[in-house]
Scaffold this active site. Structure first.
Site, mmCIF file in Angstrom:
data_model
loop_
_atom_site.group_PDB
_atom_site.id
_atom_site.type_symbol
_atom_site.label_atom_id
_atom_site.label_comp_id
_atom_site.label_asym_id
_atom_site.label_seq_id
_atom_site.Cartn_x
_atom_site.Cartn_y
_atom_site.Cartn_z
ATOM 1 N N TRP A 160 15.602 -54.253 -66.590
ATOM 2 C CA TRP A 160 15.904 -54.989 -65.364
ATOM 3 C C TRP A 160 17.265 -54.667 -64.787
ATOM 4 O O TRP A 160 17.558 -55.040 -63.672
ATOM 5 C CB TRP A 160 15.771 -56.495 -65.584
ATOM 6 C CG TRP A 160 16.394 -57.051 -66.841
ATOM 7 C CD1 TRP A 160 15.732 -57.367 -67.986
ATOM 8 C CD2 TRP A 160 17.776 -57.379 -67.073
ATOM 9 N NE1 TRP A 160 16.607 -57.849 -68.930
ATOM 10 C CE2 TRP A 160 17.879 -57.875 -68.398
ATOM 11 C CE3 TRP A 160 18.938 -57.288 -66.309
ATOM 12 C CZ2 TRP A 160 19.084 -58.281 -68.962
ATOM 13 C CZ3 TRP A 160 20.141 -57.695 -66.863
ATOM 14 C CH2 TRP A 160 20.198 -58.190 -68.178
ATOM 15 N N ASN A 161 18.139 -53.958 -65.504
ATOM 16 C CA ASN A 161 19.521 -53.901 -65.013
ATOM 17 C C ASN A 161 19.748 -52.926 -63.857
ATOM 18 O O ASN A 161 20.579 -53.184 -63.003
ATOM 19 C CB ASN A 161 20.514 -53.674 -66.158
ATOM 20 C CG ASN A 161 20.303 -52.367 -66.870
ATOM 21 O OD1 ASN A 161 19.190 -51.869 -66.908
ATOM 22 N ND2 ASN A 161 21.351 -51.813 -67.419
ATOM 23 N N GLY A 237 15.920 -49.529 -72.564
ATOM 24 C CA GLY A 237 15.882 -50.967 -72.841
ATOM 25 C C GLY A 237 16.622 -51.274 -74.122
ATOM 26 O O GLY A 237 17.510 -50.515 -74.539
ATOM 27 N N GLU A 259 16.478 -44.596 -74.423
ATOM 28 C CA GLU A 259 17.880 -44.852 -74.054
ATOM 29 C C GLU A 259 18.114 -46.334 -74.318
ATOM 30 O O GLU A 259 17.547 -47.181 -73.631
ATOM 31 C CB GLU A 259 18.112 -44.457 -72.591
ATOM 32 C CG GLU A 259 19.570 -44.259 -72.280
ATOM 33 C CD GLU A 259 20.202 -45.511 -71.737
ATOM 34 O OE1 GLU A 259 20.789 -46.278 -72.543
ATOM 35 O OE2 GLU A 259 20.105 -45.720 -70.518
ATOM 36 N N LEU A 260 18.904 -46.634 -75.343
ATOM 37 C CA LEU A 260 18.969 -48.004 -75.856
ATOM 38 C C LEU A 260 20.345 -48.619 -75.619
ATOM 39 O O LEU A 260 20.989 -48.298 -74.636
ATOM 40 C CB LEU A 260 18.565 -47.998 -77.331
ATOM 41 C CG LEU A 260 17.245 -47.254 -77.611
ATOM 42 C CD1 LEU A 260 16.932 -47.173 -79.080
ATOM 43 C CD2 LEU A 260 16.081 -47.879 -76.845
ATOM 44 N N GLU A 394 25.526 -56.186 -79.015
ATOM 45 C CA GLU A 394 25.564 -56.002 -77.555
ATOM 46 C C GLU A 394 25.334 -57.349 -76.866
ATOM 47 O O GLU A 394 24.310 -57.987 -77.073
ATOM 48 C CB GLU A 394 24.480 -55.011 -77.142
ATOM 49 C CG GLU A 394 24.565 -54.637 -75.682
ATOM 50 C CD GLU A 394 23.560 -53.567 -75.298
ATOM 51 O OE1 GLU A 394 22.393 -53.658 -75.724
ATOM 52 O OE2 GLU A 394 23.949 -52.650 -74.550
HETATM 53 P P1 ADP Z 1 15.663 -56.632 -72.294
HETATM 54 O O1 ADP Z 1 15.978 -57.453 -73.499
HETATM 55 O O2 ADP Z 1 16.829 -56.005 -71.683
HETATM 56 O O3 ADP Z 1 14.709 -57.277 -71.330
HETATM 57 P P2 ADP Z 1 13.593 -54.984 -73.378
HETATM 58 O O4 ADP Z 1 13.828 -53.799 -74.216
HETATM 59 O O5 ADP Z 1 12.881 -56.131 -73.962
HETATM 60 O O6 ADP Z 1 15.013 -55.339 -72.827
HETATM 61 O O7 ADP Z 1 12.853 -54.592 -72.038
HETATM 62 C C1 ADP Z 1 12.886 -53.328 -71.433
HETATM 63 C C2 ADP Z 1 11.477 -52.990 -70.968
HETATM 64 O O8 ADP Z 1 10.622 -52.917 -72.092
HETATM 65 C C3 ADP Z 1 10.859 -54.023 -70.030
HETATM 66 O O9 ADP Z 1 10.095 -53.352 -69.030
HETATM 67 C C4 ADP Z 1 9.958 -54.804 -70.961
HETATM 68 O O10 ADP Z 1 8.858 -55.424 -70.308
HETATM 69 C C5 ADP Z 1 9.468 -53.691 -71.867
HETATM 70 N N1 ADP Z 1 8.949 -54.166 -73.165
HETATM 71 C C6 ADP Z 1 9.287 -55.288 -73.847
HETATM 72 N N2 ADP Z 1 8.568 -55.380 -74.988
HETATM 73 C C7 ADP Z 1 7.773 -54.281 -75.049
HETATM 74 C C8 ADP Z 1 6.811 -53.774 -75.981
HETATM 75 N N3 ADP Z 1 6.508 -54.436 -77.093
HETATM 76 N N4 ADP Z 1 6.206 -52.609 -75.708
HETATM 77 C C9 ADP Z 1 6.508 -51.920 -74.598
HETATM 78 N N5 ADP Z 1 7.384 -52.340 -73.678
HETATM 79 C C10 ADP Z 1 8.019 -53.502 -73.884
#
Ligand code: ADP
Length: 501
Positions: A160-161, A237, A259-260, A394
């Protein structure tokens, strides 16, 4: 999400699959909130496994049949450049949607959306410059050459950022390489990607080449990672979700680009230009309300200038104006979503519990100009030790931890003593120190006397648990391709297979 009294009807969006605007298979929606008002403003289709399957099948069809695989690389490049032109025309509108959905500042978003087209121009230009080799092969009577071919369907999952920027980082090289794509935006910020698709469809790509499925991570992200027809997952994410994706992708032997997170050190030596370093420290942590993976959230300051530097930093940080992100005067906006807002406030409590000193902020913002939005005061903690959770985990918010050090060796030891390795900053006027620090820091990006610079031309990605693979730059397009070795015999006669030579 709680439904509140609404002054205006919610904007209702559809997903984009196979060149059509469609509802989710279930017909369900979820609300997207405006972080400045704390109120919902849009309804987004709640996609699930069936929608992902529909999108992946469409992308697969577009990859193997129809017009897309018939296009030359030059023609793909031309389409990407046309998309870049269209984005330039629509940058203002897209920036405003992102501000409403995400809470980023209009000043930042206008600059960002004016820059995003460069990814489509750059990779559009690169599309027809991926040259293969004729190998001077060691076997007589054989002609051997390589071909770079696309992978197939790429699943791109974005956070989302910075939804449209991080989409461009994946979409532009994936398409330039000849793949087709299914995009899954974050459930918190889906609207800008759907608005982007309205622009995208004017560029003239064949149906199914790019599809968008909206929905929550476990419902719509996980089935995309699991789908057998998806060849690669490109993800930005959290480290936690990245690990889950890596594990699932391993079962299907899929390629991944991850990219984490980060816990980046921004290191100030006593020979730095102090005023510049103060600005660099501030932009490192308070830009985008600290919600960037590259945030310089650990400020390492040489002990003999520590107090003076922190005083200057605090004076400067106090000048930050907060409020409506749509106003050009606002300098620090809200946190993008409520869970993140709570998480940032929780980390502030954790830090206080660990015994840090609060030099600035350290609470939610109660300024009248912040209304009911999810605002946190720009926060500076001193007395932080690198072993504390506030220095290791983080936060993803406007929270800075200041850690003193005595010399280069100690700065390097502290800087590298985290699980992450995304970025690092060094402030010094000593060229030897700048170069040796850049060598010794375990980070995918090192900035010297600057912070936060990124470009479509320069590789970006993480060391250690900040990720796998790189985005941006020329080389990484090959992460969206696979190489084939072709052997052609020039012998007039196939030798007797029972006679070994
Ligand atoms: P944040 O904590 O910053 O929201 P996430 O890593 O949870 O970060 O989210 C980044 C993206 O990964 C979003 O589009 C989210 O919907 C997606 N996401 C979250 N959980 C899963 C999953 N189990 N498998 C695939 N994508 C996911």
């Amino acid at each position: 999400m709680q439904v509140q009294a609404k002054s205006q009807p919610l904007e209702q969006y559809k997903m984009y699959i196979d060149g059509q605007w469609v509802e989710s298979a279930s017909g369900d929606h979820f609300e997207s909130d405006n972080p400045f008002t704390g109120q919902p403003w849009a309804l987004i289709p709640k996609g699930g496994k069936d929608d992902v399957d529909r999108a992946v099948q469409a992308a697969h069809r577009a990859f193997v049949s129809g017009d897309w695989p018939k296009l030359t690389a030059s023609q793909r490049g031309a389409l990407l450049r046309k998309l870049g032109d269209l984005l330039t025309t629509h940058a203002k509108h897209l920036a405003e949607i992102e501000v409403r959905d995400n809470g980023k500042l209009i000043a930042e978003m206008s600059a960002q959306l004016n820059y995003v087209p460069q990814w489509y121009y750059y990779y559009g230009g690169l599309a027809d410059k991926i040259e293969s080799s004729v190998i001077p092969i060691d076997k007589p009577d054989n002609f051997n050459y390589t071909r770079y071919e696309p992978l197939g369907v790429v699943g791109a999952i974005v956070p989302w950022n910075s939804p449209l920027l991080l989409t461009a980082w994946k979409l532009a090289p994936a398409l330039a390489a000849g793949n087709t794509v299914v995009l899954k935006p974050s459930e918190y910020t889906s609207a800008s990607l759907l608005e982007f698709m309205r622009v995208f469809e004017q560029a003239g790509f064949p149906p199914g080449v790019v599809n968008v499925v909206t929905g929550f991570g476990p419902d719509a992200g996980a089935p995309l990672v699991e789908h057998p027809l998806v060849a690669k997952i490109a993800f930005t994410g959290s480290e936690k979700t990245g690990r889950m994706i890596y594990e699932t992708a391993a079962r299907g032997l899929k390629r991944v680009g991850l990219e984490l997170g980060g816990k980046s050190p921004n290191i100030v030596f006593d020979d730095a230009d102090m005023d510049n370093a103060v600005k660099g420290a501030i932009s490192g942590i308070f830009a985008a309300t600290g919600q960037t993976c590259i945030a310089g959230s650990r400020l390492l300051v040489q002990d003999n200038i520590h107090d003076e530097f922190v005083d200057k930093l605090v004076v400067f940080a106090k000048t930050a104006t907060m409020g409506d992100p749509m106003s050009l005067d606002t300098q620090v906006g809200p946190v993008t979503n409520k869970p993140q807002y709570r998480k940032v406030l929780d980390y502030i409590d954790i830090a206080k519990g660990e015994g840090v000193q609060t030099r600035l902020g350290g609470a939610k913002a109660e300024r009248p100009e912040c209304g009911d939005g999810w605002f946190v005061e720009p926060t500076v903690f001193t007395g932080v030790s690198n072993a504390m959770r506030i220095a290791q985990e983080e936060v993803f918010g406007p929270v800075l931890s200041v850690i003193p050090f005595t010399d280069e060796d100690e700065a390097v030891a502290i800087a590298n003593d985290v699980i992450y390795g995304l970025a690092a900053g060094v402030w010094t006027q000593n060229i030897r120190r700048a170069i040796t620090m850049a060598d010794r820091l375990q980070a995918g990006t090192v900035w010297v006397n600057t912070y936060r610079a990124v470009s479509y031309m320069s590789p970006f990605g993480g060391y250690k648990r900040s990720g796998l693979g790189r985005e941006n730059g020329q080389d990484m397009i090959k992460d969206y391709m696979q190489v084939k070795s072709v052997w052609i015999s020039t012998a007039t006669e196939v030798p007797n297979p029972f006679v070994m030579r």
